[in-house]
Design an enzyme around this catalytic site. Structure first.
Site, PDB file in Angstrom:
ATOM      1  N   GLN A 111      -9.141 -53.466 -20.952  1.00  0.00           N
ATOM      2  CA  GLN A 111      -8.205 -54.488 -21.426  1.00  0.00           C
ATOM      3  C   GLN A 111      -7.431 -53.962 -22.648  1.00  0.00           C
ATOM      4  OE1 GLN A 111      -9.470 -58.145 -23.568  1.00  0.00           O
ATOM      5  NE2 GLN A 111      -8.437 -59.253 -21.927  1.00  0.00           N
TER       6      GLN A 111
ATOM      7  N   TYR B 240      -3.635 -64.100 -28.668  1.00  0.00           N
ATOM      8  CA  TYR B 240      -3.239 -62.817 -29.263  1.00  0.00           C
ATOM      9  C   TYR B 240      -1.728 -62.599 -29.047  1.00  0.00           C
ATOM     10  CZ  TYR B 240      -8.202 -62.558 -29.911  1.00  0.00           C
ATOM     11  OH  TYR B 240      -9.478 -62.863 -30.308  1.00  0.00           O
TER      12      TYR B 240
ATOM     13  N   ARG C   2      -4.225 -60.875 -17.891  1.00  0.00           N
ATOM     14  CA  ARG C   2      -5.100 -62.022 -18.177  1.00  0.00           C
ATOM     15  C   ARG C   2      -4.301 -63.147 -18.854  1.00  0.00           C
ATOM     16  NH1 ARG C   2     -11.034 -62.908 -21.064  1.00  0.00           N
ATOM     17  NH2 ARG C   2     -11.927 -63.553 -19.090  1.00  0.00           N
TER      18      ARG C   2
HETATM   19  C1  LIG Z   1     -18.894 -61.696 -27.294  1.00  0.00           C
HETATM   20  C2  LIG Z   1     -17.608 -62.080 -26.584  1.00  0.00           C
HETATM   21  C3  LIG Z   1     -16.491 -61.264 -26.722  1.00  0.00           C
HETATM   22  C4  LIG Z   1     -15.308 -61.561 -26.027  1.00  0.00           C
HETATM   23  N1  LIG Z   1     -14.248 -60.686 -26.104  1.00  0.00           N
HETATM   24  C5  LIG Z   1     -13.173 -60.874 -25.307  1.00  0.00           C
HETATM   25  C6  LIG Z   1     -12.165 -59.876 -25.202  1.00  0.00           C
HETATM   26  O1  LIG Z   1     -12.256 -58.790 -25.776  1.00  0.00           O
HETATM   27  N2  LIG Z   1     -11.100 -60.153 -24.415  1.00  0.00           N
HETATM   28  C7  LIG Z   1     -10.977 -61.333 -23.714  1.00  0.00           C
HETATM   29  O2  LIG Z   1      -9.985 -61.524 -23.011  1.00  0.00           O
HETATM   30  N3  LIG Z   1     -11.935 -62.260 -23.766  1.00  0.00           N
HETATM   31  C8  LIG Z   1     -13.044 -62.055 -24.517  1.00  0.00           C
HETATM   32  N4  LIG Z   1     -14.064 -62.965 -24.501  1.00  0.00           N
HETATM   33  C9  LIG Z   1     -14.007 -64.108 -23.562  1.00  0.00           C
HETATM   34  C10 LIG Z   1     -14.733 -63.742 -22.256  1.00  0.00           C
HETATM   35  O3  LIG Z   1     -14.041 -62.746 -21.532  1.00  0.00           O
HETATM   36  C11 LIG Z   1     -14.867 -64.985 -21.347  1.00  0.00           C
HETATM   37  O4  LIG Z   1     -13.578 -65.473 -21.049  1.00  0.00           O
HETATM   38  C12 LIG Z   1     -15.666 -66.103 -22.016  1.00  0.00           C
HETATM   39  O5  LIG Z   1     -16.854 -65.596 -22.614  1.00  0.00           O
HETATM   40  C13 LIG Z   1     -16.050 -67.204 -21.015  1.00  0.00           C
HETATM   41  O6  LIG Z   1     -16.826 -66.690 -19.957  1.00  0.00           O
HETATM   42  P1  LIG Z   1     -18.445 -66.864 -19.920  1.00  0.00           P
HETATM   43  O7  LIG Z   1     -18.723 -68.349 -20.080  1.00  0.00           O
HETATM   44  O8  LIG Z   1     -18.862 -66.329 -18.592  1.00  0.00           O
HETATM   45  O9  LIG Z   1     -19.001 -66.107 -21.087  1.00  0.00           O
HETATM   46  C14 LIG Z   1     -15.229 -62.720 -25.220  1.00  0.00           C
HETATM   47  C15 LIG Z   1     -16.356 -63.550 -25.119  1.00  0.00           C
HETATM   48  C16 LIG Z   1     -17.533 -63.235 -25.773  1.00  0.00           C
HETATM   49  C17 LIG Z   1     -18.754 -64.111 -25.590  1.00  0.00           C
END
Ligand SMILES: Cc1cc2nc3c(=O)[nH]c(=O)nc-3n(C[C@H](O)[C@H](O)[C@H](O)COP(=O)(O)O)c2cc1C
Length: 376
Positions: A98, A177, A224
C-alpha cells in the site's frame, strides 16, 4: 454460494483462497522507514492469506505520517522490502504494497517537513511523535508543482515496489490521508482544477492512479476507498455523488481491484459501488476480533452481495494461521495488547501462536486454540 476458502484468480495471480490480509501499519520499520528482518518473519508467518496487502508505505519524505512507518523511496527501502517479499514468496505467499501519503496527518517531528495538504486546514487532533502526542500543525497548501511532483513520486514508488518484489501496489485513497483529503469538501477548499466540484475533487486520486498504472501496468494496481468514513476529521459532504463518479473514472483503467473499507452489504454506497465497478472488489467488513463463526458468516454475506475477496485486519494480526483456523472452525486468538499494535518489537507482533506450533511451550492462547482444533 461462493466460499472464502475457494481458490480464485486476481488477474494473472492464482490465489489459494479469497482472504486478503488488510494493510496494517505496525511501526516496526527502522527510523528511516527501512523494513527489517523481523517484518519479514511477521509477513512470512501470514503467507497462507490469498493475498497480503502490506502496510502503508510512504512514497516520499514529506508524506510520512507517524514514527517508524515504512517507506519506499530509497535503495535501502527497496532492499529492506526485498527481504520481506522473498520470505513471503518462499513461504508460498503473494504481496501488494500500500502506498500512502499522509497529507495533513503528519508532523514535522516525524518527517522533518511541514505537512502538505490540498488546503491549509489542520487535522483537529494530535499526532503521535517520538516525543509523545503533539497538536497537529497547519499544513502548507500544495502548489500545482507540489501536486505534479507528488503524482510523480507515487509513480516512482510503484516502480520501486515492483523492483522490491511486490506483485503490485494499492493506492491509499481512504481513511483521511492525502488522497481522501482531496476528495472531501471539508479538507479541500481549493478553487482551481483540483477543488470545488466532484469532478475536480476526484482529479488528484485519478491522476495518481493513472500515473502508477502507467508506471507498472494497471493489472498491478489496486485502490482503497472508505466512502463516508469520518476518520481523521474527514467530512465528504456528498458521499453518494462522489464515489460513483470516482468509480466510473477508475473503471476506464482496467485495474487489479477496488478495496472498500467498512464494507456493509446492506449499505447503499456499497451496493452502488458494486453496481458501478466492473472489476474485482475486495470488501473489508471491520469485524475486529470476533470468533470464527461470525467472521465466516460476515465474509459469506459480503461474497453473496457481490464482493470477490474479503479483507481482514486484526484477525490476521492475532492469528498467523487465520486461514487454517477458519478452515477448521477453530477459535481465534484475540489481540492481546492494543498498544503493541502500533509500537514495539517482536512482542505482540511475531509471537502470536499458530494452532500447531512445535518446539515451543504453548501460551494460554494456543492452549485454547488447540482445544478448539480438537473439537473441530
Ligand atoms: C494496527 C492497525 C494498523 C492499520 N494500518 C492501516 C494501514 O496502514 N492502511 C490502511 O488502509 N488501513 C489500516 N488499518 C485499517 C485496517 O486495514 C482495517 O481496515 C481495519 O482494521 C478494519 O478491519 P478489521 O476489523 O478486520 O481489523 C489498520 C488497522 C489496524 C488495527
Amino acid at each position: 454460494m461462493t466460499q472464502i476458502l475457494e481458490p480464485t484468480a486476481l488477474g494473472r495471480l492464482a490465489l489459494p483462497n479469497r482472504l486478503v490480509m488488510a494493510p496494517m501499519t505496525r511501526n516496526r520499520a527502522a527510523a528511516d522507514g527501512t523494513p527489517t528482518g523481523l517484518m519479514a518473519e511477521y509477513y512470512a508467518q501470514r503467507a497462507t492469506a490469498g493475498l497480503i496487502v502490506a502496510e502503508a508505505s510512504t512514497p516520499n519524505a514529506v508524506g510520512q505520517t507517524y514514527p517508524n512507518i515504512t517507506a519506499i523511496h530509497t535503495p535501502a527501502h527497496i532492499a529492506g522490502w526485498r527481504q520481506v517479499t522473498d520470505a513471503v514468496r518462499e513461504a508460498g505467499g503473494r504481496m501488494f504494497l500500500q502506498l500512502q501519503h499522509g497529507g495533513r496527518v503528519g508532523h514535522p517531528a516525524n518527517s522533518g517537513h511541514t505537512p502538505l495538504a490540498p488546503s491549509p486546514v489542520p487535522l483537529p487532533d494530535t499526532v503521535f511523535t517520538p516525543d509523545g502526542h503533539q497538536q497537529a500543525v497547519t499544513p502548507r497548501e500544495m502548489s500545482l508543482d507540489d501536486i505534479h511532483a507528488t503524482v510523480a513520486d507515487f509513480a516512482t514508488a510503484a516502480r520501486n515496489a515492483v523492483e522490491a518484489g511486490f506483485e503490485g501496489i494499492e493506492v491509499h485513497s481512504a481513511n483521511g490521508y492525502l488522497l481522501h483529503q482531496f476528495l472531501a469538501g471539508n479538507t479541500n477548499r481549493r478553487t482551481d482544477a483540483y477543488g470545488g466540484s466532484v469532478d475536480a475533487r476526484i482529479r488528484f486520486t485519478v491522476e495518481v492512479v493513472e500515473a502508477v498504472a502507467a508506471a507498472v501496468g494497471p493489472e498491478r494496481v489496486g485502490v482503497r476507498l472508505s466512502p463516508g468514513l469520518t476518520v481523521n476529521g474527514i467530512e465528504e459532504g456528498d458521499t453518494a455523488d462522489l464515489y460513483p463518479a470516482l468509480v466510473a473514472r477508475l473503471n476506464r483503467l482496467d485495474l487489479a481491484y477496488l478495496h472498500v473499507v467498512h464494507a456493509d452489504p446492506q449499505a447503499p454506497v456499497f451496493r452502488r459501488i458494486r453496481q458501478e465497478w466492473h472489476g474485482t472488489l475486495i470488501a473489508n467488513p471491520v469485524l475486529g476480533e470476533l470468533a470464527t463463526g461470525p467472521v465466516t458468516d460476515a465474509a459469506h454475506r459480503l461474497l453473496d452481495a457481490g464482493a470477490d475477496l474479503i479483507a481482514l485486519g486484526r484477525p490476521f494480526l492475532a492469528n498467523p494461521d487465520l486461514v487454517e483456523r477458519l478452515r477448521l472452525g477453530a477459535p481465534l486468538n484475540p489481540v492481546r495488547d492494543r498498544y503493541l499494535m502500533y509500537v514495539g518489537g517482536a512482542a505482540g507482533y511475531t509471537d502470536y501462536p499458530a494452532l500447531y506450533e512445535t518446539g515451543s511451550q504453548p501460551s494460554s492462547d494456543s492452549i485454547v486454540a488447540l482445544d478448539g482444533a480438537r473439537v473441530a
